[in-house]
Design a protein around this motif. Structure first.
Motif, PDB file in Angstrom:
ATOM      1  N   SER A 103      -1.261   3.958   4.235  1.00 15.52           N
ATOM      2  CA  SER A 103      -2.164   2.850   3.902  1.00 15.52           C
ATOM      3  C   SER A 103      -3.579   3.133   4.409  1.00 15.52           C
ATOM      4  CB  SER A 103      -1.629   1.551   4.502  1.00 15.52           C
ATOM      5  OG  SER A 103      -2.497   0.492   4.233  1.00 15.52           O
ATOM      6  N   GLU A 105      -4.872   6.113   4.935  1.00 19.75           N
ATOM      7  CA  GLU A 105      -5.413   7.169   4.081  1.00 19.75           C
ATOM      8  C   GLU A 105      -5.982   6.584   2.791  1.00 19.75           C
ATOM      9  OE1 GLU A 105      -2.504  10.950   5.228  1.00 19.75           O
ATOM     10  OE2 GLU A 105      -2.255   9.935   3.299  1.00 19.75           O
ATOM     11  N   GLN A 106      -5.233   5.672   2.194  1.00 15.45           N
ATOM     12  CA  GLN A 106      -5.687   5.053   0.952  1.00 15.45           C
ATOM     13  C   GLN A 106      -6.956   4.233   1.189  1.00 15.45           C
ATOM     14  OE1 GLN A 106      -3.126   2.114  -0.974  1.00 15.45           O
ATOM     15  NE2 GLN A 106      -3.346   3.274  -2.873  1.00 15.45           N
ATOM     16  N   GLU A 107      -6.968   3.472   2.252  1.00 15.11           N
ATOM     17  CA  GLU A 107      -8.127   2.654   2.610  1.00 15.11           C
ATOM     18  C   GLU A 107      -9.376   3.512   2.838  1.00 15.11           C
ATOM     19  OE1 GLU A 107      -8.983   0.272   6.640  1.00 15.11           O
ATOM     20  OE2 GLU A 107      -7.207  -0.439   5.569  1.00 15.11           O
ATOM     21  N   ASN A 109      -9.858   6.496   1.543  1.00 18.39           N
ATOM     22  CA  ASN A 109      -9.985   7.453   0.446  1.00 18.39           C
ATOM     23  C   ASN A 109      -9.880   8.886   0.984  1.00 18.39           C
ATOM     24  OD1 ASN A 109     -10.196   8.001  -2.296  1.00 18.39           O
ATOM     25  ND2 ASN A 109     -12.418   8.242  -2.191  1.00 18.39           N
ATOM     26  N   TRP A 134       2.715   4.936  -4.256  1.00 22.98           N
ATOM     27  CA  TRP A 134       2.486   4.154  -3.040  1.00 22.98           C
ATOM     28  C   TRP A 134       1.426   3.105  -3.331  1.00 22.98           C
ATOM     29  CZ3 TRP A 134       2.119   8.593   1.156  1.00 22.98           C
ATOM     30  CH2 TRP A 134       3.398   9.150   1.326  1.00 22.98           C
ATOM     31  N   TRP A 135       1.791   1.850  -3.290  1.00 24.34           N
ATOM     32  CA  TRP A 135       0.904   0.714  -3.557  1.00 24.34           C
ATOM     33  C   TRP A 135       0.225   0.856  -4.921  1.00 24.34           C
ATOM     34  CZ3 TRP A 135       0.686   3.243   1.223  1.00 24.34           C
ATOM     35  CH2 TRP A 135       1.347   2.576   2.243  1.00 24.34           C
ATOM     36  N   ASP A 137      -0.411   3.509  -6.654  1.00 24.91           N
ATOM     37  CA  ASP A 137      -1.336   4.633  -6.770  1.00 24.91           C
ATOM     38  C   ASP A 137      -0.639   5.917  -6.325  1.00 24.91           C
ATOM     39  OD1 ASP A 137      -3.675   6.040  -7.188  1.00 24.91           O
ATOM     40  OD2 ASP A 137      -4.817   5.051  -5.609  1.00 24.91           O
ATOM     41  N   MET A 140      -2.429   9.924  -1.345  1.00 22.47           N
ATOM     42  CA  MET A 140      -3.742  10.556  -1.268  1.00 22.47           C
ATOM     43  C   MET A 140      -3.648  12.080  -1.255  1.00 22.47           C
ATOM     44  SD  MET A 140      -5.369   7.883  -1.682  1.00 22.47           S
ATOM     45  CE  MET A 140      -7.032   8.514  -1.688  1.00 22.47           C
ATOM     46  N   TYR A 143      -4.287  13.550  -4.620  1.00 17.11           N
ATOM     47  CA  TYR A 143      -5.692  13.716  -4.981  1.00 17.11           C
ATOM     48  C   TYR A 143      -6.228  15.030  -4.419  1.00 17.11           C
ATOM     49  CZ  TYR A 143      -5.877   8.965  -6.799  1.00 17.11           C
ATOM     50  OH  TYR A 143      -5.665   7.843  -7.540  1.00 17.11           O
TER      51      TYR A 143
END
Length: 149
Positions: A103, A105-107, A109, A134-135, A137, A140, A143
């Motif tokens: 989470s 990591e996603q926050e 980016n 994950w959520w 998406d 990360m 990506y």
């Protein structure tokens, strides 16, 4: 006495089924690992995957993640190569701790670093890419992989 015997028999059956289920999962994980760890150098098909091991929600601990299991089925059926996306900093085995890291990591980016790269990416005609959601998406790390190829 008859009731106790029936009750005891039912408990043994339930325990036996539970034990056989664990063994079956373990055998499937072993088979998946064997498949994924052997590449066919002549193949022009590649399965790229990211899969998380450790504690899974409502399942328990797994040695081979769900996406890796699916990748092994594809690889075995198509007799193709595989490449596992492995983070340099392993995700925590504990489910709750892993979700906190992912989470964050996603926050942020973030682009988690990967241990290895595909040297001969252009030699493949078909590439399957697998990963968990994950959520809503990509993780990360996916990506990172997609930006580096």
């Amino acid at each position: 006495m008859k009731t106790k015997l029936i009750f005891f028999t039912i408990i043994l059956i339930v325990l036996g089924l539970g034990i056989s289920e664990v063994t079956a999962i373990s055998d499937a994980e072993t088979a998946a690992n064997d498949i994924l760890n052997n590449n066919n150098s002549d193949s022009d098909i590649l399965v790229v995957y990211f899969s998380r091991t450790g504690e899974n929600y409502n399942v328990g601990n797994v040695e081979v993640g769900n996406t890796a299991m699916v990748a092994s089925y594809i690889k075995e059926y198509l007799k193709c190569d595989s490449f596992e996306i492995v983070p340099i900093d392993k995700y925590p085995d504990n489910y709750d701790e892993c979700t906190k890291v992912a989470s964050k990591e996603q926050e942020d980016n973030a682009r988690p670093k990967i241990t290895d790269k595909i040297d001969n990416f252009d030699s493949y005609n078909t590439i399957f890419v697998g990963y968990p959601i994950w959520w809503g998406d990509l993780p990360m790390i996916m990506y990172t992989f997609l930006e580096e190829i």
